[in-house]
Enzyme design. Structure first.
Site, short mmCIF file in Angstrom:
data_model
loop_
_atom_site.label_atom_id
_atom_site.label_comp_id
_atom_site.label_asym_id
_atom_site.label_seq_id
_atom_site.Cartn_x
_atom_site.Cartn_y
_atom_site.Cartn_z
N CYS A 75 0.79 -1.37 0.19
CA CYS A 75 0.03 0.00 0.19
C CYS A 75 0.97 1.33 0.05
O CYS A 75 1.30 1.80 1.07
CB CYS A 75 -0.86 0.10 1.21
SG CYS A 75 -2.13 1.22 1.31
N CYS B 124 -0.39 4.24 2.10
CA CYS B 124 -0.15 3.92 3.39
C CYS B 124 0.99 4.17 4.04
O CYS B 124 1.54 4.75 4.85
CB CYS B 124 -0.80 2.46 3.68
SG CYS B 124 -2.12 2.03 3.27
N ASP B 125 2.19 3.42 3.02
CA ASP B 125 3.60 3.38 3.72
C ASP B 125 4.44 4.28 2.66
O ASP B 125 5.80 4.13 3.20
CB ASP B 125 3.87 1.99 3.40
CG ASP B 125 3.07 1.30 4.58
OD1 ASP B 125 2.67 1.78 5.45
OD2 ASP B 125 2.81 -0.07 4.26
#
Ligand code: FAD
Length: 391
Positions: free
Chosen positions: A208, A211-212
């Site tokens: 992701c 997200c990261d």
């Protein structure tokens, strides 16, 4: 409104039971009809003043013979509402439904907590300015749902029958029944299947970018995949990374022409076709990749601080795909926010949403599905609790 102000005094009058057992197990098997220790509650407000006009009804199981309403461990198997999945969507739905006295049963699946259980730092979930570990966040979701009486069973639903109400669901040989169902079974990221990839997930290996990506400022990273998702992830990651190596196992990318043009024009991205990852190198974190050229068979080590696997997601719909509408990618289709094509069956989270795929959007979806389910149950005369407008 204070959560505890909503409680039904009759329900709180039974023998007190600890909210969480010392070993973390759900105390609900012992609760049976629900009894919560409110001894720590010091700020009680008279119920009528707190919530205005509201009709509280009994919470007895709705159908079936008494013998069939409990499973092998004495757990309830019949409820007004059953929620499938215990990621952010399912557990948020459980919190809302439990606070609306729907006595939900959550069939949590074999991956309790959902996708966030396989990540480390979550820095974009509101309310945690320092960030929080994924598993810790999901433990809090679960504790909150259990605090209000949700019964959570860590089982996968294998089969459902949505042809008539109460709906029937089967998990590990136990039959469950409910007047309404919320499907929040999420999606599973597809992985390469390498031992080293699994070992370093959350330590530099991710699925992701949204997200990261932030954790890879000025780092060199690799993205695996050749479709639009991989191309999007690669482009997105150039905001943070010093350089992005895009690894694709075939000769040609599969993504749309426009995305390919953008990737090829970006000086921060290098495309490596005919290239597969054989091993993610590193013990505690990603330190490089052993890659192989599928045309020549030659192997080499590629420097990399991170690996984003972008080869797709599989929505978890096996048990009910035959009953509900699915789109061309296999995701469930919602009609009018959270409704499915079957009245009384609602949908929340990544199992339908392949656009946003975030914990906060899944949680928002779970909230909406619980409110919609409650209103629908009310319209069917199953419940008279009117809390939906007064959360
Ligand atoms: C590596 C990674 C890192 C991420 N990091 C972030 C981040 O930092 N911030 C962020 O906002 N988002 C992040 N995400 C995305 C986020 O995790 C998802 O968007 C979110 O978890 C979706 O929630 P959900 O409840 O819809 O589904 P999921 O979290 O996928 O949960 C699905 C649940 O359904 C259950 N289930 C499946 N099949 C069945 C069945 N047959 N019967 C019963 N239950 C079933 C599973 O056991 C699971 O409990 C990340 C995702 C990944 C993969």
């Amino acid at each position: 409104m204070n959560d505890q102000d909503r409680r039904d005094p009759e329900r709180a009058s039974g023998d007190a039971v600890p909210l969480a057992s010392p070993n973390g197990a759900s105390p609900l098997a012992a609760l049976q009809g629900l009894s919560i220790d409110f001894s720590a509650d010091t700020g009680a407000v008279p119920l009528a003043n707190a919530i205005g006009p509201m009709t509280l009804i009994d919470t007895a199981p709705i159908t079936g013979s008494p013998e069939s309403q409990f499973g092998p461990r004495g757990e309830r198997t019949v409820s007004k509402l059953i929620i499938l999945g215990s990621g952010p969507a399912g557990l948020t739905a459980a919190i809302y439904a439990a606070r609306a006295y729907l006595d939900p049963i959550v069939l949590a699946g074999s991956a309790p907590g959902g996708q966030l259980m396989i990540t480390s730092d979550v820095e974009n979930y509101p309310g945690f300015p320092e960030g929080i570990q994924g598993p810790e966040l999901m433990a809090k979701f679960r504790e909150q749902a259990e605090r209000f009486g949700a019964q959570i069973e860590d089982v996968d639903v294998d089969r459902v029958d949505f042809s008539s109400r109460p709906f029937q669901l089967w998990a590990r040989g136990t039959e469950y029944r409910a007047e309404a169902v919320i499907v929040a079974t999420g999606a599973s990221a597809l992985w390469l299947g390498l031992e080293s990839e699994a070992r370093l997930r959350g330590r530099g290996v991710s699925a992701c970018a949204t997200c990261d990506g932030f954790f890879f400022r000025d780092k060199q990273i690799a993205v695996v995949g050749g479709g639009d998702t991989a191309l999007e992830e690669a482009l997105f990651l150039t905001r943070f990374a010093s350089h992005v190596n895009l690894l694709h196992r075939r000769e040609q990318l599969r993504g749309s022409r426009i995305m390919q043009d953008r990737v090829l024009a970006n000086p921060k991205i290098t495309l490596h076709t005919n290239t597969v990852v054989e091993e993610v190198l590193g013990d505690a974190k990603v330190e490089g990749l052993r890659v192989r050229n599928t045309a020549t068979g030659a192997e080499r080590v590629m420097a990399s601080d991170g690996l984003f696997v972008a080869i797709g997601y599989r929505p978890n719909t096996e048990a009910f795909a035959d009953w509900l509408d699915v789109d061309e990618k296999g995701y469930l289709v919602v009609h009018d926010e959270t409704a499915s094509k079957i009245e009384g069956v609602f949908i929340a989270g990544d199992v339908h949403d392949h656009r946003y795929r975030q914990a906060v959007t899944a949680a928002g979806d779970g909230c909406k599905a619980a409110i919609d389910a409650e209103r629908w149950l009310e319209s069917q005369g199953v419940t008279e609790v009117r809390t939906a407008a007064a959360w």
